[in-house]
Design a protein around this motif. Structure first.
Motif, PDB file in Angstrom:
ATOM      1  N   VAL A  85     -11.116  -5.695  15.385  1.00 51.42           N
ATOM      2  CA  VAL A  85     -10.732  -6.315  14.129  1.00 51.42           C
ATOM      3  C   VAL A  85     -10.575  -5.182  13.115  1.00 51.42           C
ATOM      4  CG1 VAL A  85     -11.490  -7.835  12.262  1.00 51.42           C
ATOM      5  CG2 VAL A  85     -11.943  -8.458  14.630  1.00 51.42           C
ATOM      6  N   VAL A  86      -9.484  -5.226  12.376  1.00 54.31           N
ATOM      7  CA  VAL A  86      -9.232  -4.247  11.323  1.00 54.31           C
ATOM      8  C   VAL A  86      -9.030  -5.034  10.031  1.00 54.31           C
ATOM      9  CG1 VAL A  86      -7.729  -2.387  10.501  1.00 54.31           C
ATOM     10  CG2 VAL A  86      -8.046  -2.741  12.981  1.00 54.31           C
ATOM     11  N   VAL A  87      -9.812  -4.716   9.028  1.00 53.33           N
ATOM     12  CA  VAL A  87      -9.671  -5.351   7.721  1.00 53.33           C
ATOM     13  C   VAL A  87      -9.680  -4.239   6.689  1.00 53.33           C
ATOM     14  CG1 VAL A  87     -10.683  -6.957   6.056  1.00 53.33           C
ATOM     15  CG2 VAL A  87     -10.878  -7.419   8.512  1.00 53.33           C
ATOM     16  N   GLY A  88      -8.704  -4.278   5.778  1.00 47.01           N
ATOM     17  CA  GLY A  88      -8.687  -3.225   4.788  1.00 47.01           C
ATOM     18  C   GLY A  88      -7.565  -3.352   3.790  1.00 47.01           C
ATOM     19  N   SER A  89      -7.153  -2.201   3.279  1.00 46.83           N
ATOM     20  CA  SER A  89      -6.207  -2.191   2.174  1.00 46.83           C
ATOM     21  C   SER A  89      -4.773  -1.917   2.596  1.00 46.83           C
ATOM     22  CB  SER A  89      -6.636  -1.148   1.134  1.00 46.83           C
ATOM     23  OG  SER A  89      -6.562   0.159   1.653  1.00 46.83           O
ATOM     24  N   SER A  90      -4.524  -1.590   3.853  1.00 46.85           N
ATOM     25  CA  SER A  90      -3.193  -1.139   4.266  1.00 46.85           C
ATOM     26  C   SER A  90      -2.180  -2.264   4.385  1.00 46.85           C
ATOM     27  CB  SER A  90      -3.270  -0.426   5.621  1.00 46.85           C
ATOM     28  OG  SER A  90      -4.008   0.745   5.523  1.00 46.85           O
ATOM     29  N   ASN A  91      -1.122  -2.140   3.605  1.00 45.02           N
ATOM     30  CA  ASN A  91       0.048  -2.990   3.803  1.00 45.02           C
ATOM     31  C   ASN A  91       0.750  -2.530   5.077  1.00 45.02           C
ATOM     32  OD1 ASN A  91       0.009  -4.651   1.431  1.00 45.02           O
ATOM     33  ND2 ASN A  91       0.595  -2.851   0.252  1.00 45.02           N
ATOM     34  N   LEU A  92       1.743  -3.279   5.502  1.00 42.43           N
ATOM     35  CA  LEU A  92       2.514  -2.897   6.681  1.00 42.43           C
ATOM     36  C   LEU A  92       3.710  -2.067   6.206  1.00 42.43           C
ATOM     37  CD1 LEU A  92       2.868  -2.935   9.688  1.00 42.43           C
ATOM     38  CD2 LEU A  92       3.738  -5.251   9.549  1.00 42.43           C
ATOM     39  N   SER A  93       3.401  -0.825   5.827  1.00 43.34           N
ATOM     40  CA  SER A  93       4.412   0.135   5.396  1.00 43.34           C
ATOM     41  C   SER A  93       4.023   1.486   5.986  1.00 43.34           C
ATOM     42  CB  SER A  93       4.477   0.236   3.875  1.00 43.34           C
ATOM     43  OG  SER A  93       3.305   0.832   3.363  1.00 43.34           O
ATOM     44  N   ARG A  94       4.989   2.376   6.116  1.00 42.37           N
ATOM     45  CA  ARG A  94       4.696   3.697   6.663  1.00 42.37           C
ATOM     46  C   ARG A  94       3.693   4.426   5.775  1.00 42.37           C
ATOM     47  NH1 ARG A  94       5.153   8.845   7.351  1.00 42.37           N
ATOM     48  NH2 ARG A  94       5.777   9.756   9.313  1.00 42.37           N
ATOM     49  N   ALA A  95       3.889   4.372   4.466  1.00 41.27           N
ATOM     50  CA  ALA A  95       2.971   5.062   3.556  1.00 41.27           C
ATOM     51  C   ALA A  95       1.535   4.573   3.754  1.00 41.27           C
ATOM     52  CB  ALA A  95       3.418   4.867   2.110  1.00 41.27           C
ATOM     53  N   ALA A  96       1.353   3.277   3.847  1.00 37.83           N
ATOM     54  CA  ALA A  96       0.005   2.728   4.002  1.00 37.83           C
ATOM     55  C   ALA A  96      -0.591   3.080   5.358  1.00 37.83           C
ATOM     56  CB  ALA A  96       0.024   1.216   3.823  1.00 37.83           C
ATOM     57  N   LEU A  97       0.226   3.072   6.397  1.00 36.92           N
ATOM     58  CA  LEU A  97      -0.285   3.305   7.744  1.00 36.92           C
ATOM     59  C   LEU A  97      -0.402   4.780   8.108  1.00 36.92           C
ATOM     60  CD1 LEU A  97       1.712   0.539   9.632  1.00 36.92           C
ATOM     61  CD2 LEU A  97      -0.683   0.460   8.902  1.00 36.92           C
ATOM     62  N   VAL A  98       0.363   5.648   7.420  1.00 37.12           N
ATOM     63  CA  VAL A  98       0.422   7.040   7.854  1.00 37.12           C
ATOM     64  C   VAL A  98      -0.024   8.034   6.780  1.00 37.12           C
ATOM     65  CG1 VAL A  98       1.970   8.866   8.704  1.00 37.12           C
ATOM     66  CG2 VAL A  98       2.276   6.518   9.488  1.00 37.12           C
ATOM     67  N   SER A  99       0.556   7.954   5.590  1.00 33.44           N
ATOM     68  CA  SER A  99       0.377   9.049   4.642  1.00 33.44           C
ATOM     69  C   SER A  99      -0.376   8.682   3.370  1.00 33.44           C
ATOM     70  CB  SER A  99       1.741   9.634   4.265  1.00 33.44           C
ATOM     71  OG  SER A  99       2.549   8.631   3.681  1.00 33.44           O
ATOM     72  N   GLY A 100      -0.674   7.424   3.163  1.00 31.92           N
ATOM     73  CA  GLY A 100      -1.352   7.011   1.940  1.00 31.92           C
ATOM     74  C   GLY A 100      -2.858   7.058   2.070  1.00 31.92           C
ATOM     75  N   VAL A 101      -3.521   6.871   0.950  1.00 30.21           N
ATOM     76  CA  VAL A 101      -4.976   6.754   0.933  1.00 30.21           C
ATOM     77  C   VAL A 101      -5.298   5.269   1.009  1.00 30.21           C
ATOM     78  CG1 VAL A 101      -7.087   7.160  -0.396  1.00 30.21           C
ATOM     79  CG2 VAL A 101      -5.227   8.852  -0.438  1.00 30.21           C
ATOM     80  N   GLU A 102      -5.837   4.855   2.122  1.00 26.67           N
ATOM     81  CA  GLU A 102      -6.173   3.449   2.373  1.00 26.67           C
ATOM     82  C   GLU A 102      -7.567   3.392   2.985  1.00 26.67           C
ATOM     83  OE1 GLU A 102      -4.114   0.947   1.622  1.00 26.67           O
ATOM     84  OE2 GLU A 102      -2.289   2.080   1.246  1.00 26.67           O
ATOM     85  N   TRP A 103      -8.241   2.309   2.767  1.00 29.74           N
ATOM     86  CA  TRP A 103      -9.556   2.107   3.355  1.00 29.74           C
ATOM     87  C   TRP A 103      -9.488   0.890   4.262  1.00 29.74           C
ATOM     88  CZ3 TRP A 103     -14.380   3.223  -0.009  1.00 29.74           C
ATOM     89  CH2 TRP A 103     -14.250   4.473  -0.624  1.00 29.74           C
ATOM     90  N   ASN A 104      -9.814   1.104   5.519  1.00 29.62           N
ATOM     91  CA  ASN A 104      -9.804   0.031   6.504  1.00 29.62           C
ATOM     92  C   ASN A 104     -11.072   0.120   7.337  1.00 29.62           C
ATOM     93  OD1 ASN A 104      -6.974  -1.061   6.189  1.00 29.62           O
ATOM     94  ND2 ASN A 104      -6.560   1.107   6.500  1.00 29.62           N
TER      95      ASN A 104
END
Length: 170
Positions: A85-104
């Motif tokens: 299970v993954v719950v967090g802040s990442s939208n389904l975008s390249r920035a969110a999944l690859v290069s952004g600062v997200e917490w999951n």
């Protein structure tokens, strides 16, 4: 959901489908952020994959209780061992999944724990309220989202002008 996010997960999704997975994806219309082109891609994936891949649009004004926002981001990947299970802040975008600062938060699960049942029930409830993607649904959404997209473009242009002006001031 953005095209860049779908591009990032496409190979993994279709690999999972070839291995026998069933995929259900909920996307939202909150603030008109979801890309209409991403919805068109999802609708195409549904047509090419049949019943093993389904996507639906959660339309905020159609949800029970009329909430003020719809912004959850979670993945539940279940297999014979239970899954993750993954719950967090990442939208389904390249920035969110690859290069952004997200917490999951990522956790293994047995598949029959209370959290699994709660997530599945919450997802199923939203799934039942969501609209299956079709060309008509996508175009209706695109028309509603166009003013928000124009506002974001205007904001970006203003920010660029402000950056140019600040650079000119040294």
């Amino acid at each position: 959901v953005q095209v860049s996010g779908l591009d990032h997960v496409r190979d993994a999704l279709f690999s999972a489908i070839r291995a026998g997975a069933r995929i259900r994806l909920l996307v939202g219309d909150y603030l008109g952020i979801t890309s209409p082109e991403a919805l068109r891609l999802l609708a195409g994936w549904m047509q090419s994959s049949g019943a093993v891949f389904e996507a639906r649009l959660v339309e905020l004004d159609r949800l029970r209780g009329r909430p003020d926002s719809f912004h959850p981001k979670a993945w539940r990947i279940a297999d014979s061992s239970g899954g993750i299970v993954v719950v967090g802040s990442s939208n389904l975008s390249r920035a969110a999944l690859v290069s952004g600062v997200e917490w999951n938060l990522v956790g293994e699960t047995s598949g029959d724990a209370a959290i699994d049942r709660e997530l599945a029930a919450a997802f199923d409830d939203l799934w039942g309220q969501a609209t299956p993607l079709s060309a008509d649904v996508v175009e209706r959404y695109a028309a509603r989202a166009a003013p928000a997209a124009e506002l974001r473009r205007a904001w970006d242009r203003a920010a660029e002008r402000a950056d140019d002006a600040a650079a000119g001031l040294g």
